[in-house]
Design a protein around this motif. Structure first.
Motif, mmCIF file in Angstrom:
data_model
loop_
_atom_site.group_PDB
_atom_site.id
_atom_site.type_symbol
_atom_site.label_atom_id
_atom_site.label_comp_id
_atom_site.label_asym_id
_atom_site.label_seq_id
_atom_site.Cartn_x
_atom_site.Cartn_y
_atom_site.Cartn_z
ATOM 1 N N ASP A 1 9.092 10.863 -4.114
ATOM 2 C CA ASP A 1 10.323 11.030 -3.775
ATOM 3 C C ASP A 1 10.408 10.091 -2.139
ATOM 4 N N THR A 2 11.393 9.997 -1.674
ATOM 5 C CA THR A 2 11.798 9.073 -0.491
ATOM 6 C C THR A 2 11.071 9.573 0.709
ATOM 7 N N ALA A 3 10.680 11.153 0.747
ATOM 8 C CA ALA A 3 9.962 11.556 1.961
ATOM 9 C C ALA A 3 8.490 11.170 1.780
ATOM 10 N N HIS A 4 8.111 11.182 0.506
ATOM 11 C CA HIS A 4 6.623 10.714 0.408
ATOM 12 C C HIS A 4 6.782 9.361 0.917
ATOM 13 N N LEU A 5 7.490 8.349 0.441
ATOM 14 C CA LEU A 5 7.752 6.862 0.774
ATOM 15 C C LEU A 5 7.790 6.849 2.205
ATOM 16 N N LEU A 6 8.508 7.545 2.799
ATOM 17 C CA LEU A 6 8.711 7.410 4.345
ATOM 18 C C LEU A 6 7.264 7.771 5.053
ATOM 19 N N HIS A 7 6.769 8.802 4.760
ATOM 20 C CA HIS A 7 5.433 9.220 5.363
ATOM 21 C C HIS A 7 4.491 8.109 5.012
ATOM 22 N N SER A 8 4.237 7.843 4.018
ATOM 23 C CA SER A 8 3.386 6.438 3.754
ATOM 24 C C SER A 8 3.736 5.177 4.242
ATOM 25 N N LEU A 9 5.067 5.011 4.522
ATOM 26 C CA LEU A 9 5.577 3.685 5.154
ATOM 27 C C LEU A 9 5.381 3.747 6.591
ATOM 28 N N LEU A 10 5.460 4.828 7.336
ATOM 29 C CA LEU A 10 5.095 5.074 8.721
ATOM 30 C C LEU A 10 3.632 5.009 9.093
ATOM 31 N N GLU A 11 2.884 5.186 8.019
ATOM 32 C CA GLU A 11 1.427 5.087 8.360
ATOM 33 C C GLU A 11 0.935 3.892 8.213
ATOM 34 N N SER B 1 0.788 -1.162 0.134
ATOM 35 C CA SER B 1 0.004 -0.048 -0.042
ATOM 36 C C SER B 1 1.002 1.234 -0.058
ATOM 37 N N VAL B 2 2.008 1.302 0.203
ATOM 38 C CA VAL B 2 2.849 2.311 0.605
ATOM 39 C C VAL B 2 3.130 3.146 -0.851
ATOM 40 N N PRO B 3 3.471 2.632 -2.002
ATOM 41 C CA PRO B 3 3.476 3.279 -3.389
ATOM 42 C C PRO B 3 2.305 4.030 -3.523
ATOM 43 N N ALA B 4 1.068 3.519 -3.369
ATOM 44 C CA ALA B 4 -0.046 4.185 -3.755
ATOM 45 C C ALA B 4 -0.372 5.461 -2.804
ATOM 46 N N GLY B 5 -0.078 5.254 -1.536
ATOM 47 C CA GLY B 5 -0.137 6.303 -0.527
ATOM 48 C C GLY B 5 0.892 7.628 -0.806
ATOM 49 N N ALA B 6 2.254 7.069 -1.218
ATOM 50 C CA ALA B 6 3.312 7.909 -1.739
ATOM 51 C C ALA B 6 2.811 8.832 -2.902
ATOM 52 N N ARG B 7 2.327 8.165 -3.829
ATOM 53 C CA ARG B 7 1.653 8.566 -5.004
ATOM 54 C C ARG B 7 0.670 9.902 -4.772
ATOM 55 N N ARG B 8 -0.550 9.348 -3.801
ATOM 56 C CA ARG B 8 -1.450 10.428 -3.352
ATOM 57 C C ARG B 8 -0.599 11.612 -3.008
ATOM 58 N N ARG B 9 0.204 11.538 -1.928
ATOM 59 C CA ARG B 9 0.931 12.595 -1.436
ATOM 60 C C ARG B 9 1.568 13.488 -2.453
ATOM 61 N N ALA B 10 2.326 12.592 -3.214
ATOM 62 C CA ALA B 10 3.060 13.659 -4.351
ATOM 63 C C ALA B 10 2.057 14.473 -5.027
ATOM 64 N N VAL B 11 0.867 13.768 -5.730
ATOM 65 C CA VAL B 11 0.005 14.600 -6.397
ATOM 66 C C VAL B 11 -0.694 15.765 -5.441
ATOM 67 N N ARG B 12 -1.161 15.397 -4.375
ATOM 68 C CA ARG B 12 -1.574 16.542 -3.379
ATOM 69 C C ARG B 12 -0.918 17.661 -3.386
ATOM 70 N N ASP B 13 0.671 17.214 -2.992
ATOM 71 C CA ASP B 13 1.827 18.186 -2.719
ATOM 72 C C ASP B 13 1.978 19.037 -3.992
ATOM 73 N N GLY B 14 1.705 18.330 -5.162
ATOM 74 C CA GLY B 14 1.959 19.278 -6.529
ATOM 75 C C GLY B 14 3.393 18.847 -6.910
ATOM 76 N N ASP B 15 3.703 17.808 -6.525
ATOM 77 C CA ASP B 15 5.405 17.462 -6.942
ATOM 78 C C ASP B 15 5.070 16.446 -7.959
ATOM 79 N N GLY B 16 6.346 16.649 -8.954
ATOM 80 C CA GLY B 16 6.222 15.828 -10.249
ATOM 81 C C GLY B 16 6.633 14.279 -10.206
ATOM 82 N N GLN B 17 7.208 14.184 -8.835
ATOM 83 C CA GLN B 17 7.753 12.766 -8.569
ATOM 84 C C GLN B 17 7.490 12.255 -7.314
#
Length: 150
Positions: free
Chosen positions: A26-36, A8-24
Motif C-alpha cells: 500500500d501507499t504507507a509501505h511505499l512512503l516508508h521505503s521511499l523515505l529510507e 529500490s522502493v518497490p522491493a523495499g515496500a514489498r518486503r515490508r508488506a510481507v513482513r507485516d502480513g499484508d496482502g498488498q
C-alpha cells in the motif's frame, strides 16, 4: 522508467508488506521505503520533528498503529479494487502518477520526489493518513516538491 533511488522502493515496500502480513503493497509501505531510499525525499519533508514522527508512525505499523489496516484493501477510489497479492489500487495509481509527472517534465525516469508528490496528492490514501498524523501538511509538501523538483 525509474531513477536508481526509486527503483529500490518497490522491493523495499514489498518486503515490508510481507513482513507485516499484508496482502498488498500500500501507499504507507511505499512512503516508508521511499523515505529510507531517497535523500531528496527526506529533504523535501525536511529535517524536522515531523520527519522523526513520520518514521515513528511508519515503524509502528506492524505493532499497533497500522493494525487497523490489516486484512483490508487500500482504496482511495483511484482505480477499481482488485483483491489479490500485489499492489493496492492507491499504490498502483501513485506509481502511475509518478511516471506521468516525469513525462510531463520531459524526463524518461520518475524520481522519488515524483512518487512523493503523487502520494501527497491523494488525500484518501494510507500515506496521507500517516503524513497527517505526523503533522505534515500534504498540500504544503506537494507545493514544496513542485517548486524545487519540477
Amino acid at each position: 522508467m525509474l531513477s536508481p533511488e526509486l527503483a529500490s522502493v518497490p522491493a523495499g515496500a514489498r518486503r515490508r508488506a510481507v513482513r507485516d502480513g499484508d496482502g498488498q503493497i500500500d501507499t504507507a509501505h511505499l512512503l516508508h521505503s521511499l523515505l529510507e531510499a531517497d535523500p531528496q525525499v527526506r529533504e523535501a519533508v525536511g529535517d524536522t520533528p515531523q520527519l522523526a514522527r513520520l518514521f515513528g508512525y511508519l515503524v509502528q505499523r506492524s505493532i499497533g498503529y497500522g493494525l487497523l489496516w490489516q486484512g483490508t484493501v487500500e482504496d482511495s477510489g483511484a482505480v477499481p479494487v482488485v483483491k489479490e497479492l500485489g499492489w493496492s489500487p492507491a499504490a498502483a495509481a501513485a506509481m502511475e502518477a509518478a511516471l506521468d509527472r516525469a513525462v510531463r517534465r520531459g524526463e524518461k525516469r520518475a524520481r522519488g520526489v515524483d512518487l512523493l508528490a503523487a502520494l501527497a496528492a491523494d488525500g484518501e490514501c494510507r500515506a496521507a493518513d500517516v503524513l497527517a498524523r505526523a503533522g505534515i501538511d500534504r498540500e504544503s509538501l506537494r507545493r514544496r516538491v513542485e517548486a524545487i523538483w519540477s
